[in-house]
Design an enzyme around this catalytic site. Structure first.
Site, PDB file in Angstrom:
ATOM      1  N   HIS A   1      73.259 -29.496 -36.427  1.00  0.00           N
ATOM      2  CA  HIS A   1      73.006 -30.379 -35.277  1.00  0.00           C
ATOM      3  C   HIS A   1      73.655 -29.859 -33.994  1.00  0.00           C
ATOM      4  O   HIS A   1      73.884 -30.620 -33.073  1.00  0.00           O
ATOM      5  CB  HIS A   1      73.560 -31.786 -35.545  1.00  0.00           C
ATOM      6  CG  HIS A   1      72.770 -32.583 -36.535  1.00  0.00           C
ATOM      7  ND1 HIS A   1      72.944 -32.475 -37.892  1.00  0.00           N
ATOM      8  CD2 HIS A   1      71.790 -33.509 -36.370  1.00  0.00           C
ATOM      9  CE1 HIS A   1      72.114 -33.305 -38.524  1.00  0.00           C
ATOM     10  NE2 HIS A   1      71.395 -33.932 -37.626  1.00  0.00           N
TER      11      HIS A   1
ATOM     12  N   ASP B   1      68.029 -27.546 -33.535  1.00  0.00           N
ATOM     13  CA  ASP B   1      68.095 -27.016 -34.906  1.00  0.00           C
ATOM     14  C   ASP B   1      66.803 -27.329 -35.671  1.00  0.00           C
ATOM     15  O   ASP B   1      66.381 -26.571 -36.548  1.00  0.00           O
ATOM     16  CB  ASP B   1      69.259 -27.649 -35.662  1.00  0.00           C
ATOM     17  CG  ASP B   1      70.550 -27.663 -34.859  1.00  0.00           C
ATOM     18  OD1 ASP B   1      71.528 -27.062 -35.294  1.00  0.00           O
ATOM     19  OD2 ASP B   1      70.568 -28.284 -33.763  1.00  0.00           O
TER      20      ASP B   1
ATOM     21  N   ALA C   1      58.600 -35.983 -39.199  1.00  0.00           N
ATOM     22  CA  ALA C   1      57.708 -34.966 -39.749  1.00  0.00           C
ATOM     23  C   ALA C   1      57.573 -33.862 -38.711  1.00  0.00           C
ATOM     24  O   ALA C   1      56.628 -33.820 -37.927  1.00  0.00           O
ATOM     25  CB  ALA C   1      56.350 -35.583 -40.077  1.00  0.00           C
ATOM     26  N   GLU C   2      58.535 -32.940 -38.704  1.00  0.00           N
ATOM     27  CA  GLU C   2      58.615 -31.965 -37.616  1.00  0.00           C
ATOM     28  C   GLU C   2      57.399 -31.050 -37.517  1.00  0.00           C
ATOM     29  O   GLU C   2      56.977 -30.702 -36.421  1.00  0.00           O
ATOM     30  CB  GLU C   2      59.887 -31.120 -37.737  1.00  0.00           C
ATOM     31  CG  GLU C   2      61.162 -31.848 -37.307  1.00  0.00           C
ATOM     32  CD  GLU C   2      61.740 -32.754 -38.386  1.00  0.00           C
ATOM     33  OE1 GLU C   2      61.160 -32.818 -39.481  1.00  0.00           O
ATOM     34  OE2 GLU C   2      62.771 -33.399 -38.125  1.00  0.00           O
TER      35      GLU C   2
END
Lengths: 320, 325, 324
Positions: free
Chosen positions: A127, A83, A57-58
């Site tokens: 990525h 990213d 959960a960025e």
């Protein structure tokens, strides 16, 4: 001095700062194990309360770190891949960066946002980025981009003690890079470039993994060209003086960077040299950077990201 | 906590001051004194004052953006003058006049206010995490609207606040309208509180026009949070008397809200109903009411003058604000 | 509709093929033939196969789960495994027969977990606007269930009554993070009530149970009654990513847990079921295994012969960036 590698130097910096200040804690996805090894083992010493595994959960990871920083802690949030910082854009670009200014300087945000960046692992478009330009572009954030184990440790310790939000990019391609660091504690102040190789014909300004790549190229062509390599180490604050001093000596500049060329840091640095050192230049500045496209995966990666031959070519062009 | 007469009078006074400050801010906008925009809180004073009264000074507070937080700020002991001066763009403002309409008062636990709706969730999560780690039984009051409840950040932060048992009271000011979009077209159920179940967060729905109901619900949640029992959610059903942003159209999608509709809402005015109750209970006399009103008006006139007289910030401060030394 | 014997055999065969293709890439990574990442989907074959094989129309949209890099979904949709195998070897697939992924409603997979929700909401809008009773099936894991995009997309899908079937492949781990420490409740399906949609829990090791549960949700979506959530309880046999550690937080995952789940291997369970019912004989099982073994060998050889993108022709990259 002692031998270490880049990722161990990072781990040592975290270890020492966690030890020194109980307001420091780390949070992020799988930091107890450490996806890239930079946080591995710290949980054994400091426990799960200070090495906090979070869900995937960025926005919550970044927000929790930034909010806790406002409220008296010095959190280090690991975003795993650089990213993924885009997912937490509101928290990093709008809150961490702006909130001191916005609120009249009443509340500091002493947070470190760290992430593994860069290509070489053929992991493709989502990525492999090193989003330096996005961070350098955003007033309020500081940005450290270490290229050696020595710089990684010293800069990360400084980052954690800084009262501002600092983005710390560790390069995936450098994790195993060997190097020496002092036995004793040391810090590296922000805003001090380091001349990684002395030379007299051309100044190469490079960051992160591109420093190592440029060093290899310089060694290969040393009989033909004497290359000086300047590593800014932090892009904000940015040490232009050291670069200008080098340009006074060489009169020629190549800027090498792994981020996208368009509106990338090579454009910014090149323009700053133009504005402040035009009279010392004997040739137009050359830039080497990633092609203006997403980073392709697999065998196509090398056609997007800068390669040694591009650096050598640019040096040749600027010398012609 | 059992409310004494003085407490009730404090709450009534604070609601009146909130309304007056709201009105003077609107007037300031119309006269060109207020520089940015203003999102009136008229109709939701009972929620703001009921929720933020009698908290500890070191409790963290994320005020709801309606009224740019004034009801909450006044109830928690913050300064109305700093608030107004900020809106006037003056150096005496809460953010030195550089924010336009934000508020920060770290000594009172107000660590900032956002320009992006829904950033309340991850940021308050951080404040709640800090509160827990400090170990001083602080709580975090985090307020959002029905509009904010649509943001994905709610999901991440509700979930984590529950997993980590953080001392957070999530308060939803559901006035039924997010700018021009009605909640009925933005959420599939009647009660936003129903979301809380999925996170194991206890939730209640209260009448947000009833200051005592709000206060009791919030206090119960605060006590639980202080006792280490984790987060709670309170959904308060309120009304938005004014348009979203002063000067913007007052519409549902693109259809104007009718005068009858607004008049119907105003029958529930939380200040009028609470006043009637206090008069009936003999807590206040008509003379008290008049005095409270006059005092508030005098306070506002004084504030306005102070803000008018204050200096525009010196632009040299800007460079000092970007980074801490 | 009851599934015919042929259909039951097809479900079984597809699960075995999915497992075999997965093993092929795992082995190719070990031998250095494959490049990049691989996130094995072994243990969860019943979810893609049960959900997609007989419930979806050719023109339905599908967002695959990232485990196995979508191989089960592709096979269930009747796609050739050639591009999957070739691309993991860094090669350009040649002579691919059958429909393309696009032709079966698969429009890509994200490098960022959780992008599935909002992109699927977009495909759900398209399905609704097309007015042809198409549906969108979105598959996600317990890890991505933590992303805020879930909330935004599920809410909108419900408000707009979009024809979406949300299927959670809950394998109890997100990389190294056990579900018990990442979600407040045990059942992700509990989130559904907050959006006013049905949320059902199904045994993700039972291919027929998955088929039935997803069928009900698909029927509901096609009938214009809006979205549903189906949570499939399953397990991940291998580590998060090949070559990475197989751990819970920072300690090895309990061996006992894996052992217990392997007793309920979806392929084994279904095989026993079919043998018992007489749908398959031991000889059939052996024949299917052999055929699929042969297919895998052919695929590997095929991939070896596919060309590496020509380094002298990176112009292909320029053509990819913008549509003409």
């Amino acid at each position: 001095m002692k031998q270490t590698i880049y990722l161990m130097a990072i781990r040592e910096a975290l270890d020492e700062e966690l030890q020194r200040d109980d307001k420091v804690f780390i949070l992020g996805e799988d930091v107890q194990q450490g996806t890239f090894g930079t946080t591995t083992g710290l949980v054994d010493k400091f426990g799960p309360e200070r090495i906090m595994d979070t869900p995937l959960a960025e926005t919550a990871v970044a927000g929790a770190a930034i909010g806790a920083a406002q409220a008296g802690f010095r959190p280090v949030a690991d975003m795993m891949f650089g990213d993924f910082m885009y997912i937490a854009g509101d928290e990093i670009m709008l809150k961490a960066a702006k909130w001191r200014f916005l609120h009249g300087g009443k509340v500091n945000v002493p947070v470190v946002i760290m992430a593994a960046v860069g290509g070489g692992m053929k992991l493709g478009a989502e990525h492999s980025m090193i989003p330096e330009a996005m961070i350098m572009h955003t007033p309020g954030l500081k940005l450290a981009v270490p290229s050696t184990p020595y710089d990684a440790k010293g800069l990360l310790k400084t980052a954690i003690r800084d009262d501002n939000p600092v983005v710390f990019f560790y390069h995936k391609g450098l994790l195993g890079l060997p190097g020496e660091i002092p036995e004793d504690e040391y810090l590296i102040p922000f805003g001090q470039a380091d001349v990684k190789r002395e030379g007299s014909d051309v100044t190469v300004v490079a960051t992160s993994a591109m420093v190592q790549q440029s060093l290899a190229v310089a060694e290969q062509i040393k009989d033909k060209v004497s290359v000086e390599i300047v590593d800014p180490r932090t892009l904000e604050p940015f040490d232009l003086d050291t670069i200008i001093e080098s340009v006074k000596k060489t009169g020629r500049v190549v800027i090498v960077d792994e981020d996208t060329k368009r509106c990338g840091i090579t454009a910014e640095i090149g323009m700053q040299i133009m504005e402040n050192g035009f009279d010392y230049l004997d040739a137009p500045i050359q830039r080497v950077a990633a092609a203006n496209m997403p980073i392709a995966a697999g065998f196509m990666e090398e056609h997007v990201l800068p390669q040694p031959k591009n650096i050598a070519g640019a040096i040749e062009a600027v010398m012609a | 906590m059992k409310l004494k007469n003085d407490d009730l009078i404090f709450m009534y006074k604070t609601m009146v001051r909130t309304r007056k400050l709201d009105e003077i801010t609107i007037k300031g906008l119309q006269e060109g004194k207020v520089l940015a925009f203003y999102h009136s809180s008229q109709g939701s004073e009972a929620l703001a004052v009921g929720a933020a009264s009698f908290l500890r000074p070191d409790d963290y507070l994320w005020a709801h953006h309606r009224g740019h937080g004034i009801g909450y700020i006044l109830a928690k002991g913050g300064s109305g003058r700093d608030f107004l001066a900020e809106h006037y763009g003056k150096a005496t403002g809460s953010c030195l006049g550089v924010s336009g309409f934000h508020f920060a008062d770290p000594e009172n636990g107000a660590l900032g206010a956002a320009g992006t709706i829904g950033s309340v969730f991850p940021m308050s999560l951080g404040w709640g995490l800090a509160a827990k780690k400090h170990g001083r039984q602080q709580v975090t009051i985090a307020c959002f609207g029905d509009g904010g409840s649509n943001r994905g950040t709610l999901h991440e932060a509700f979930n984590l606040s529950s997993v980590w048992k953080l001392p957070i009271v999530w308060i939803c000011d559901n006035n039924g309208m997010a700018q021009y979009t009605p909640i009925t077209d933005a959420y599939a159920k009647d009660d936003i509180a129903d979301l809380a179940t999925g996170y194991d967060i206890p939730a209640v729905v209260v009448d947000g026009m009833d200051i005592i109901a709000v206060h009791e619900a919030v206090q119960a949640a605060v006590e639980k949070a202080r006792a280490g029992e984790g987060p709670s959610m309170i959904e308060a059903k309120t009304k938005r008397f004014r348009e979203h942003s002063i000067g913007s159209p007052d519409v549902v999608h693109n259809q104007p809200r009718t005068d009858e509709e607004i008049a119907e809402m105003k029958k529930l005015d939380p200040i009028i109903t609470f006043k009637a109750k206090l008069l009936e209970q003999g807590v206040l006399t008509k003379a008290d009411v008049e005095k409270i009103n006059n005092d508030a008006e005098a306070e506002m006139a004084e504030m306005d003058q102070f803000c008018v007289d204050s200096q525009i910030p010196d632009p040299s401060i800007l460079n000092t604000l970007v980074y801490a030394e | 509709m009851e599934l015919t014997q042929d259909q039951l055999i097809k479900l079984y065969t597809l699960m075995v093929r999915t497992r075999k293709c997965d093993e092929l890439i795992v082995n190719a990574l070990k031998s250095g033939k494959a490049i990049g990442f691989f996130h094995s989907g072994q243990g969860s074959e019943a979810v893609p196969i049960g959900a997609c094989t007989f419930n979806l129309r050719d023109d339905d949209y599908l967002y695959p789960h990232h485990r196995g890099h979508g191989i089960g979904y592709m096979l269930a949709r009747g796609l050739s495994p050639k591009p999957f195998v070739a691309s993991h070897m860094g090669r350009v697939a040649q002579d691919v027969e059958g429909p393309t992924a696009r032709e079966r409603g698969i429009h890509g997979g994200s490098g960022t977990i959780g992008a599935s929700f909002v992109l699927s909401a977009g495909m759900g809008i398209t399905a609704k606007k097309n007015g042809k009773n198409q549906i969108t099936a979105c598959f996600f894991g317990d890890g991505s269930a933590n992303r805020g995009t879930l909330h935004e997309a599920m809410n909108l899908a419900s408000v707009w009554k979009l024809p979406i079937v949300w299927v959670c492949e809950n394998n109890l781990y997100a990389q190294y993070m056990p579900l018990k420490d990442s979600m407040a409740r045990e059942d992700i399906a509990d989130l559904a009530s907050g959006y006013n949609m049905p949320g059902v829990i199904v045994d993700g090791q039972d291919v027929l149970a998955v088929h039935e549960a997803v069928k009900a949700a698909v029927d509901r979506a096609r009938a214009g009654e809006g979205p549903s959530l189906v949570e499939c309880k399953t397990y991940r046999y291998r580590g998060h990513s090949e070559g990475g550690p197989d751990i819970s937080h920072y300690e090895p995952r309990p061996a006992k847990e894996l052992e217990e789940w392997k007793k309920r291997d979806p392929i084994k369970l279904f095989r026993e079921n079919l043998l018992q019912q007489g749908v398959l004989t031991d000889a059939d099982v052996e024949r299917i295994d052999k055929e699929i073994e042969a297919e895998a060998e052919t695929l590997e050889k095929y991939a070896d012969e596919c060309p590496i993108p020509k380094p002298e022709d990176p112009s292909v990259l320029d053509r990819l960036l913008y549509a003409e």
